[in-house]
Design an enzyme around this catalytic site. Sequence first.
Site, PDB file in Angstrom:
ATOM      1  NE  ARG A  23     -11.728 -24.980  -7.066  1.00  0.00           N
ATOM      2  CZ  ARG A  23     -11.567 -25.009  -5.751  1.00  0.00           C
ATOM      3  NH1 ARG A  23     -12.594 -24.855  -4.943  1.00  0.00           N
ATOM      4  NH2 ARG A  23     -10.376 -25.196  -5.224  1.00  0.00           N
ATOM      5  CD  GLU A  28      -2.123 -17.302   4.820  1.00  0.00           C
ATOM      6  OE1 GLU A  28      -0.930 -17.032   5.107  1.00  0.00           O
ATOM      7  OE2 GLU A  28      -2.848 -17.978   5.550  1.00  0.00           O
ATOM      8  CD  GLN A  46      -4.889   5.437   6.528  1.00  0.00           C
ATOM      9  OE1 GLN A  46      -4.663   5.954   7.597  1.00  0.00           O
ATOM     10  NE2 GLN A  46      -4.840   6.106   5.388  1.00  0.00           N
ATOM     11  CG  ASP A  47      -5.892  -2.339   4.322  1.00  0.00           C
ATOM     12  OD1 ASP A  47      -4.827  -2.295   4.961  1.00  0.00           O
ATOM     13  OD2 ASP A  47      -6.486  -3.402   4.090  1.00  0.00           O
ATOM     14  CG  ASN A  48      -4.438   4.295   2.254  1.00  0.00           C
ATOM     15  OD1 ASN A  48      -5.447   4.624   2.844  1.00  0.00           O
ATOM     16  ND2 ASN A  48      -3.237   4.542   2.713  1.00  0.00           N
ATOM     17  NE  ARG A  58      -2.353   7.508  -8.303  1.00  0.00           N
ATOM     18  CZ  ARG A  58      -3.429   8.293  -8.247  1.00  0.00           C
ATOM     19  NH1 ARG A  58      -3.461   9.287  -7.403  1.00  0.00           N
ATOM     20  NH2 ARG A  58      -4.452   8.079  -9.046  1.00  0.00           N
ATOM     21  CG  HIS A  61       3.627  11.040  -1.968  1.00  0.00           C
ATOM     22  ND1 HIS A  61       2.614  10.423  -2.654  1.00  0.00           N
ATOM     23  CD2 HIS A  61       3.817  12.231  -2.600  1.00  0.00           C
ATOM     24  CE1 HIS A  61       2.205  11.197  -3.648  1.00  0.00           C
ATOM     25  NE2 HIS A  61       2.923  12.295  -3.640  1.00  0.00           N
ATOM     26  CE  LYS A  71       3.267   5.033   2.270  1.00  0.00           C
ATOM     27  NZ  LYS A  71       3.404   5.944   1.131  1.00  0.00           N
ATOM     28  CG  HIS A 118       5.967   4.161  -2.022  1.00  0.00           C
ATOM     29  ND1 HIS A 118       4.617   4.306  -2.247  1.00  0.00           N
ATOM     30  CD2 HIS A 118       6.343   3.029  -2.659  1.00  0.00           C
ATOM     31  CE1 HIS A 118       4.195   3.287  -2.979  1.00  0.00           C
ATOM     32  NE2 HIS A 118       5.223   2.508  -3.248  1.00  0.00           N
ATOM     33  CE1 TYR A 131      -0.755   4.090   0.870  1.00  0.00           C
ATOM     34  CE2 TYR A 131      -1.699   3.669  -1.287  1.00  0.00           C
ATOM     35  CZ  TYR A 131      -1.411   4.535  -0.250  1.00  0.00           C
ATOM     36  OH  TYR A 131      -1.791   5.853  -0.339  1.00  0.00           O
ATOM     37  CD  GLU A 142       0.943  15.903   2.776  1.00  0.00           C
ATOM     38  OE1 GLU A 142       0.509  14.809   2.377  1.00  0.00           O
ATOM     39  OE2 GLU A 142       0.441  16.985   2.472  1.00  0.00           O
ATOM     40  CG  ASP A 169       2.860  14.013  -6.503  1.00  0.00           C
ATOM     41  OD1 ASP A 169       2.684  14.445  -5.341  1.00  0.00           O
ATOM     42  OD2 ASP A 169       2.516  12.869  -6.849  1.00  0.00           O
TER      43      ASP A 169
END
Length: 181
Positions: A23, A28, A46-48, A58, A61, A71, A118, A131, A142, A169
């Site tokens: 299936r 997890e 926070q989820d991004n 990218r 940072h 993270k 990162h 993340y 930042e 960047d």
Amino acid sequence: MKIHKTTIEGLLILEPDIFGDDRGYFFEAYNYSSFLEAGIQDAFVQDNEAQSKKGVLRGLHYQVAKLAQSKLVRVIKGSVYDVAVDIREGSATYGKWIGVKLSAENKKQLYIPRGFAHGYIAMEEGTIFSYKCDNFYSRAHEGGIRYDDPLIGIDWQLNGMTPLVSERDLGLPGFGAHLKP
């Protein structure tokens, strides 16, 4: 879940137990109790999610002071070469980096504690990167390091590909700007 330590203290590669049949599969991606057992005590707030074309790079940072972030990163679709650079002053591995391939196929995750810069490069078209962060985003806190800084010397696994990097960047300072005189 298998926890793999890296050569940099605190950076962990997490490999979930995957249960599959005809299936599909189940695993997890996050379980607070399991993470506590592995020594990860962060409460993620926070989820991004970011979608990128192949070749989009990218980073690098980070956030500082009271809004520094840990993270937990993974790929939902496609693949990335993910990089974390130790910027913890006084660390034995200050300025060192780890790179790991994260993909929808291998389902590995990278845990990046506070005190790291990162970044990642999308290795496939339409890559979706997800993340969790243990602190909220703050523009005032930042910072960043230019991805191709020779003092760090990251091998981005480009294999002839020219990275697509944002103007923002490209304007980040080199690692030398972070060194104390």
